[in-house]
Design a protein around this motif. Sequence first.
Motif, short mmCIF file in Angstrom:
data_model
loop_
_atom_site.label_atom_id
_atom_site.label_comp_id
_atom_site.label_asym_id
_atom_site.label_seq_id
_atom_site.Cartn_x
_atom_site.Cartn_y
_atom_site.Cartn_z
N ARG A 150 0.71 -1.20 0.02
CA ARG A 150 -0.05 -0.07 0.01
C ARG A 150 0.77 1.13 0.03
NH1 ARG A 150 -4.07 -0.29 4.52
NH2 ARG A 150 -4.67 1.73 3.89
N LEU A 151 2.03 1.09 -0.32
CA LEU A 151 3.18 2.37 -0.40
C LEU A 151 2.60 3.12 -1.64
CD1 LEU A 151 6.48 0.90 0.44
CD2 LEU A 151 5.05 2.12 1.82
N THR A 152 2.47 4.51 -1.17
CA THR A 152 2.08 5.21 -2.60
C THR A 152 3.38 5.70 -3.39
OG1 THR A 152 2.78 7.19 -1.19
CG2 THR A 152 0.38 6.34 -1.00
N ARG A 153 3.21 6.27 -4.47
CA ARG A 153 4.38 6.64 -5.44
C ARG A 153 5.25 7.59 -4.61
NH1 ARG A 153 5.37 6.15 -10.72
NH2 ARG A 153 6.90 7.79 -11.30
N GLN A 154 4.82 8.43 -3.57
CA GLN A 154 5.67 9.24 -3.01
C GLN A 154 6.48 8.51 -1.91
OE1 GLN A 154 5.46 11.88 -5.07
NE2 GLN A 154 6.10 12.73 -3.19
N ASP A 155 5.95 7.47 -1.30
CA ASP A 155 6.50 6.52 -0.39
C ASP A 155 7.45 5.92 -1.08
OD1 ASP A 155 4.89 7.20 1.95
OD2 ASP A 155 3.42 5.65 1.25
N ARG A 156 7.45 5.32 -2.23
CA ARG A 156 8.48 4.47 -3.27
C ARG A 156 9.40 5.48 -3.54
NH1 ARG A 156 3.79 1.76 -6.14
NH2 ARG A 156 3.19 -0.09 -4.51
N LEU A 157 9.08 6.77 -3.59
CA LEU A 157 10.25 7.57 -4.13
C LEU A 157 11.23 7.88 -2.83
CD1 LEU A 157 8.43 10.29 -6.25
CD2 LEU A 157 10.41 8.96 -6.96
N ALA A 158 10.50 8.00 -1.63
CA ALA A 158 11.27 8.25 -0.48
C ALA A 158 12.19 7.06 -0.17
CB ALA A 158 10.37 8.54 0.82
N VAL A 159 11.62 5.94 -0.50
CA VAL A 159 12.35 4.54 -0.36
C VAL A 159 13.64 4.77 -1.24
CG1 VAL A 159 12.49 2.12 -0.14
CG2 VAL A 159 10.34 3.30 0.81
N LEU A 160 13.39 4.98 -2.41
CA LEU A 160 14.48 4.88 -3.37
C LEU A 160 15.47 5.93 -3.15
CD1 LEU A 160 12.61 2.97 -5.08
CD2 LEU A 160 13.43 4.06 -6.97
N GLY A 161 15.17 6.92 -2.50
CA GLY A 161 16.04 8.10 -2.14
C GLY A 161 16.90 7.41 -0.89
N ARG A 162 16.36 6.59 -0.15
CA ARG A 162 17.29 6.09 0.85
C ARG A 162 18.07 5.00 0.54
NH1 ARG A 162 13.29 5.50 6.03
NH2 ARG A 162 12.37 7.69 6.34
N LEU A 163 17.68 4.26 -0.37
CA LEU A 163 18.42 3.22 -1.12
C LEU A 163 19.66 3.80 -1.86
CD1 LEU A 163 15.64 0.90 -2.08
CD2 LEU A 163 17.20 0.41 -0.52
N ASP A 164 19.27 4.88 -2.79
CA ASP A 164 20.27 5.52 -3.59
C ASP A 164 21.29 6.09 -2.62
OD1 ASP A 164 21.21 6.18 -5.99
OD2 ASP A 164 20.21 8.12 -6.07
N GLU A 165 21.06 6.66 -1.45
CA GLU A 165 22.00 7.28 -0.49
C GLU A 165 22.93 6.29 0.27
OE1 GLU A 165 21.96 9.99 3.65
OE2 GLU A 165 20.06 9.43 2.57
N ALA A 166 22.20 5.04 0.12
CA ALA A 166 23.09 3.87 0.85
C ALA A 166 23.69 3.28 -0.49
CB ALA A 166 22.20 2.97 1.42
#
Length: 205
Positions: A150-166
């Motif tokens: 149920r993650l929204t697109r904005q949620d997934r963008l936020a997660v990808l941001g954390r993954l990219d930072e890592a």
Amino acid sequence: MRTWSPVCLAVAKLLGPYAEVVLHDPRTDSVLAVWNPVNGRRAGDPSMLGELDALAPAGQEVFGPYEKLLADGRRLSSVSAVLRGDDGEVSAVLCVNLDRTPLERAAALLGSFGAPLVERPEPLFEQDWAERVRHIVGAYVRECGRPVERLTRQDRLAVLGRLDEAKVFGVRRAVPVVAEALRVSRSTVYDLLAQHRAPGTKDPA
């Protein structure tokens, strides 16, 4: 008493010794009987129920569960029921007071069982980038309180941001692992990653 005592005894046997069951006589404002007493009340003691007509909403017969506190700090979950005779008049008030102490102790024990006591030793997982992906996605899911589906697109963008930072996406074949963790297609991951990295895009997290 003849009508309601068997009911009170049944409840007391089912929930005892952790439930106090009290039968009140509203006409005399006194206690008719007590099963499993928790605070020393006895038959004949004042009920101090107050005016039943003042209870709202009108017509409601069962109240609770609501909280009570004993002098020793124990918390009770209480339910009160207005009992009527064949003539429709109030004949008794039944109160059940459940001691929550055993439940709270059990919850505390279960909550502490196997719980981590120290921070995760990052050097152990430094090379396990797939574990890092699951850890970052799982942490975000717990923070937002929504399942991954149920993650929204904005949620997934936020997660990808954390993954990219890592620096997860610097690893070969990271996208399929991320897609599996987020339960989306690989093309969706590529699309989200492109949006995240687009000039002027702000991190939605």
